[in-house]
Design a protein around this motif. Structure first.
Motif: not given
Length: 202
Positions: A131-136, A163-166
């Motif tokens: 699951h990915f975070r919402s990214l700008t 790792a910070t995107l997940v």
């Protein structure tokens, strides 16, 4: 018979991935690295999971023909979203396209592992939901600028800046890195060899 009495098997990793090499070393499996040169093109009508497993088996088989005395480990990792395989990006723009597609949603990572020795090959596939975070757009551009996405399936590496995107994963973290260790040991044992927290032995 003690563990020290058992004969270690020569192991070759059919991959140039530094992550797979690190993971084998992590669980005490001494090995050589000899990348397999195969055609990784998706065949017409080939579904993601069979494609992934076929590539792992072909890598192992190719090296097994060259080194019949060794136990060969082949592996392949693919990222799948909306039924489509996301391979390694062709360039920065392609990486940003992939990351935009993955942003804020879940996708599947499949990692196949194949082990070949003495004319026999066994293989299996591990499936993980990431699951990915919402990214700008700015975050995506900044991550692409690190260069990390360029040699990674799906344009990210969970063991690095990626790792910070997940947000979370459902399944085997090591499979997302590129080598499902528990499944590897299961396949090794299915071939009739031992792994007892150290070298693979007969």
């Amino acid at each position: 018979m003690s563990a020290t009495d058992k004969t270690p098997v020569r192991v070759i990793l059919a991959s140039q991935s530094p992550r797979r090499r690190e993971l084998l070393s992590l669980i005490g499996i001494a090995h050589e690295v000899r990348p397999a040169d195969i055609d990784e093109t998706v065949r017409p009508g080939e579904e993601p999971v069979p494609h992934c497993e076929r590539l792992a088996r072909e890598k192992a088989h190719t090296l097994a023909l060259q080194h019949p005395d060794a136990l060969i480990i082949g592996s392949d990792t693919i990222v799948v979203v909306d039924g489509a395989i996301l391979g390694k990006p062709a360039d920065r723009a392609d990486a940003m396209r992939m990351l935009t597609t993955l942003s804020g949603r879940a996708h599947l990572v499949y990692t196949a592992v194949a082990v070949a020795h003495e004319g026999e090959t066994r293989s299996s596939v591990e499936a993980v939901t990431v699951h990915f975070r919402s990214l700008t757009a700015a975050q995506i551009a900044a991550y692409a600028d690190t260069g990390e996405p360029m040699d990674k399936a799906g344009a990210y590496g969970i063991q690095g800046y990626g790792a910070t995107l997940v947000e979370r994963i459902d399944g085997d973290y090591y499979a997302v890195m590129g080598l499902p260790l528990g499944r590897l040991v299961h396949v090794v044992r299915a071939l009739g060899y031992r792994y007892e927290f150290g070298p693979i032995t007969r």
